[in-house]
Every structure is written in C-alpha cells, then in structure tokens.
Design a protein around this motif. Structure first.
Motif, PDB file in Angstrom:
ATOM      1  N   ALA A 213     -18.768  46.882  62.661  1.00 46.01           N
ATOM      2  CA  ALA A 213     -18.773  46.722  61.468  1.00 46.01           C
ATOM      3  C   ALA A 213     -17.090  46.309  60.746  1.00 46.01           C
ATOM      4  O   ALA A 213     -16.937  45.055  60.348  1.00 46.01           O
ATOM      5  CB  ALA A 213     -19.248  48.186  60.040  1.00 46.01           C
ATOM      6  N   ASP A 214     -16.146  47.284  61.355  1.00 46.50           N
ATOM      7  CA  ASP A 214     -14.784  46.711  61.301  1.00 46.50           C
ATOM      8  C   ASP A 214     -14.302  44.996  62.181  1.00 46.50           C
ATOM      9  O   ASP A 214     -13.819  44.376  60.997  1.00 46.50           O
ATOM     10  CB  ASP A 214     -14.349  47.883  62.118  1.00 46.50           C
ATOM     11  CG  ASP A 214     -13.890  49.180  61.609  1.00 46.50           C
ATOM     12  OD1 ASP A 214     -14.874  48.970  59.670  1.00 46.50           O
ATOM     13  OD2 ASP A 214     -13.452  50.059  61.644  1.00 46.50           O
ATOM     14  N   LEU A 215     -15.163  44.564  63.159  1.00 47.84           N
ATOM     15  CA  LEU A 215     -15.027  43.621  63.978  1.00 47.84           C
ATOM     16  C   LEU A 215     -15.630  42.532  63.234  1.00 47.84           C
ATOM     17  O   LEU A 215     -14.784  41.528  62.685  1.00 47.84           O
ATOM     18  CB  LEU A 215     -15.374  43.786  65.224  1.00 47.84           C
ATOM     19  CG  LEU A 215     -15.151  42.686  65.959  1.00 47.84           C
ATOM     20  CD1 LEU A 215     -13.800  42.097  66.105  1.00 47.84           C
ATOM     21  CD2 LEU A 215     -15.780  42.829  66.939  1.00 47.84           C
ATOM     22  N   GLN A 216     -16.695  42.594  62.276  1.00 45.32           N
ATOM     23  CA  GLN A 216     -17.211  41.961  61.568  1.00 45.32           C
ATOM     24  C   GLN A 216     -16.241  42.000  60.385  1.00 45.32           C
ATOM     25  O   GLN A 216     -16.609  40.859  59.962  1.00 45.32           O
ATOM     26  CB  GLN A 216     -18.468  42.133  61.667  1.00 45.32           C
ATOM     27  CG  GLN A 216     -19.321  42.100  62.442  1.00 45.32           C
ATOM     28  CD  GLN A 216     -21.129  42.827  62.877  1.00 45.32           C
ATOM     29  OE1 GLN A 216     -21.382  43.628  61.403  1.00 45.32           O
ATOM     30  NE2 GLN A 216     -21.416  42.278  63.674  1.00 45.32           N
TER      31      GLN A 216
ATOM     32  N   THR B 196      -7.834  38.702  59.717  1.00 47.11           N
ATOM     33  CA  THR B 196      -6.736  37.910  60.240  1.00 47.11           C
ATOM     34  C   THR B 196      -6.274  38.444  61.231  1.00 47.11           C
ATOM     35  O   THR B 196      -7.400  39.162  62.507  1.00 47.11           O
ATOM     36  CB  THR B 196      -5.459  38.666  59.692  1.00 47.11           C
ATOM     37  OG1 THR B 196      -5.256  39.570  59.661  1.00 47.11           O
ATOM     38  CG2 THR B 196      -5.427  37.985  57.724  1.00 47.11           C
ATOM     39  N   THR B 197      -5.826  37.807  62.654  1.00 43.58           N
ATOM     40  CA  THR B 197      -5.378  38.165  63.945  1.00 43.58           C
ATOM     41  C   THR B 197      -5.315  40.077  63.718  1.00 43.58           C
ATOM     42  O   THR B 197      -5.852  40.362  65.174  1.00 43.58           O
ATOM     43  CB  THR B 197      -4.609  36.987  64.191  1.00 43.58           C
ATOM     44  OG1 THR B 197      -5.253  35.689  64.637  1.00 43.58           O
ATOM     45  CG2 THR B 197      -4.319  37.517  65.897  1.00 43.58           C
TER      46      THR B 197
ATOM     47  N   ASN C 221      -9.541  32.435  69.631  1.00 45.95           N
ATOM     48  CA  ASN C 221      -8.273  33.565  69.481  1.00 45.95           C
ATOM     49  C   ASN C 221      -8.149  34.831  70.606  1.00 45.95           C
ATOM     50  O   ASN C 221      -7.890  35.157  71.190  1.00 45.95           O
ATOM     51  CB  ASN C 221      -8.835  34.437  68.149  1.00 45.95           C
ATOM     52  CG  ASN C 221      -7.337  35.197  67.410  1.00 45.95           C
ATOM     53  OD1 ASN C 221      -6.484  34.869  68.758  1.00 45.95           O
ATOM     54  ND2 ASN C 221      -7.376  35.348  66.926  1.00 45.95           N
ATOM     55  N   PRO C 222      -6.891  33.140  71.706  1.00 47.55           N
ATOM     56  CA  PRO C 222      -6.259  33.929  72.590  1.00 47.55           C
ATOM     57  C   PRO C 222      -5.971  35.554  72.825  1.00 47.55           C
ATOM     58  O   PRO C 222      -6.339  35.715  73.505  1.00 47.55           O
ATOM     59  CB  PRO C 222      -5.286  33.096  73.207  1.00 47.55           C
ATOM     60  CG  PRO C 222      -5.435  31.550  71.915  1.00 47.55           C
ATOM     61  CD  PRO C 222      -6.881  31.937  70.811  1.00 47.55           C
ATOM     62  N   ALA C 223      -5.526  35.494  71.567  1.00 49.72           N
ATOM     63  CA  ALA C 223      -4.246  37.499  70.975  1.00 49.72           C
ATOM     64  C   ALA C 223      -6.263  38.455  71.565  1.00 49.72           C
ATOM     65  O   ALA C 223      -5.908  39.066  72.081  1.00 49.72           O
ATOM     66  CB  ALA C 223      -4.000  37.314  69.982  1.00 49.72           C
TER      67      ALA C 223
END
Length: 209
Positions: free
Chosen positions: A12-15, A19-20, A50-52
C-alpha cells in the motif's frame, strides 16, 4: 479497524508513493520483509523506468535468491528494455542453473547491450558442477565464444572474462577454439585497445608459460 499485514502495508505504501525518495523507501521496506510473497511486486517495480528504485528492488530479489528465479524467468518484458535489463541482472547475480536458457537467449538475441553484457556475466558464473554439468558448461562456453564477435565492446569484454573463468576452472573440448578467438581479440584486428589488453591478459593467465 481492519488488520493489515506487514506485506499489505508495504505494498500500500508503494502504491501511494509519488516521488523517487518515497518509492525507494517503500521498496526498501518491502525488501526488508524478505518474503517470497513480495516477489511479484518487486518485479513490477523493475518496470517503473526508475533506475534508483529498480536497483533497490533488484537487490531485494537477489537476496531472495533461487526462490525468485521461477517468477523472474517468466517476467521478461520484450517492450521494456529497462525491465529486461534488471531481470537479467538479477538472474545473473543469483547464478541459478535454471537461468541457463534465458541467459543464453538474451546474450544471443537481445537488442540492448547492457542486457547482453549481464547475460554474458551470468553465463560465466552459473552455479554448475563439473563434470556432472559438462554439457551445460559447454553451452555457456559456446555462447560466450559467439559473443566475442558482438558489435559492442562491453559485451566482448564480458565474454572474454567468462571464457577465461570457464577455462581456468574446467576442462573443455572447446579450449583450442577459445584460445584462437582470444588471440584474434588480442591482435590489431580488434579496434578497441581495452579489449586487446583484456584478451592478452586472459591468454597469459590461461597459458602462463
């Protein structure tokens, strides 16, 4: 109030991340759970371009090791170069023999040099046992031998490393053919100096006398 599991909370936090830095933090939290149930979500992250963030997810997949291999093997996105690169990098680092077919195919056919380079590294370092896995080791060596003719010097460099590593560790009926290929790369017929030097070093290590 509904109870939320740590996995559900992390997803849920990821969704919700915008921001990066937020994505990195959420991905790290997901990786820190160290659960196979996070694998599919981590693989989705590889496609965020998003490479990072992808780097964090890849490290998490590598830490899960062979448990992540079945999902990684079926996750290649032909239309997303970045995702493919991270998947192949993860498989190369995990070194599971089940990756052989995919790494072999990626080295021979992928249009992205970084994918081919990672595939070459993976074929160089697969966890295979000699002499039980001699046929698979020979497949790796033949794929690397073909890759010394790659148009991109970074792929040729990785192929040289792989050939040297294989021939230092295992006997192979293809040794003379590999030596011939390395000699060609060490000669002036190779336009890139660093490749000539690396091939020369490999020949010296394989034939120290």
């Amino acid at each position: 109030m509904t109870n939320v599991s740590p996995l559900e909370g992390a997803i849920a936090d990821l969704q919700a991340a915008k921001t990066t830095p937020e994505l990195i933090r959420a991905t790290k939290n997901l990786c820190n759970l160290r659960t196979i149930e996070a694998i599919s979500t981590l693989i989705e992250v590889l496609g965020f371009n998003n490479p990072a963030v992808a780097s964090v997810a890849t490290a998490g997949l590598i830490e899960l090791g062979s448990q992540a291999v079945p999902s990684l093997l079926v996750s290649l996105d032909e239309k997303n170069y970045g995702s493919r690169a991270w998947v192949v990098r993860a498989l190369a680092s995990i070194r599971d023999p089940r990756s052989l077919d995919l790494l072999e195919h990626a080295l021979a056919t992928d249009i992205a040099p970084s994918v081919r380079r990672s595939a070459a590294r993976g074929l160089a370092e697969l966890n295979l046992i000699y002499p039980e896995d001699s046929s698979k080791l020979n497949r790796c060596l033949l794929a690397l031998l073909a890759a010394i003719k790659d148009d991109e010097w970074v792929v040729r460099y990785s192929a040289i490393f792989g050939i040297e590593l294989h021939l230092l560790k295992y006997n192979s009926t293809y040794k003379n053919l590999c030596i011939l290929g390395l000699k060609q790369l060490s000669s002036n017929s190779e336009s890139i100096k660093v490749i000539r030097l690396r091939a020369t070093l490999a020949l010296q290590r394989l034939n120290p006398s």
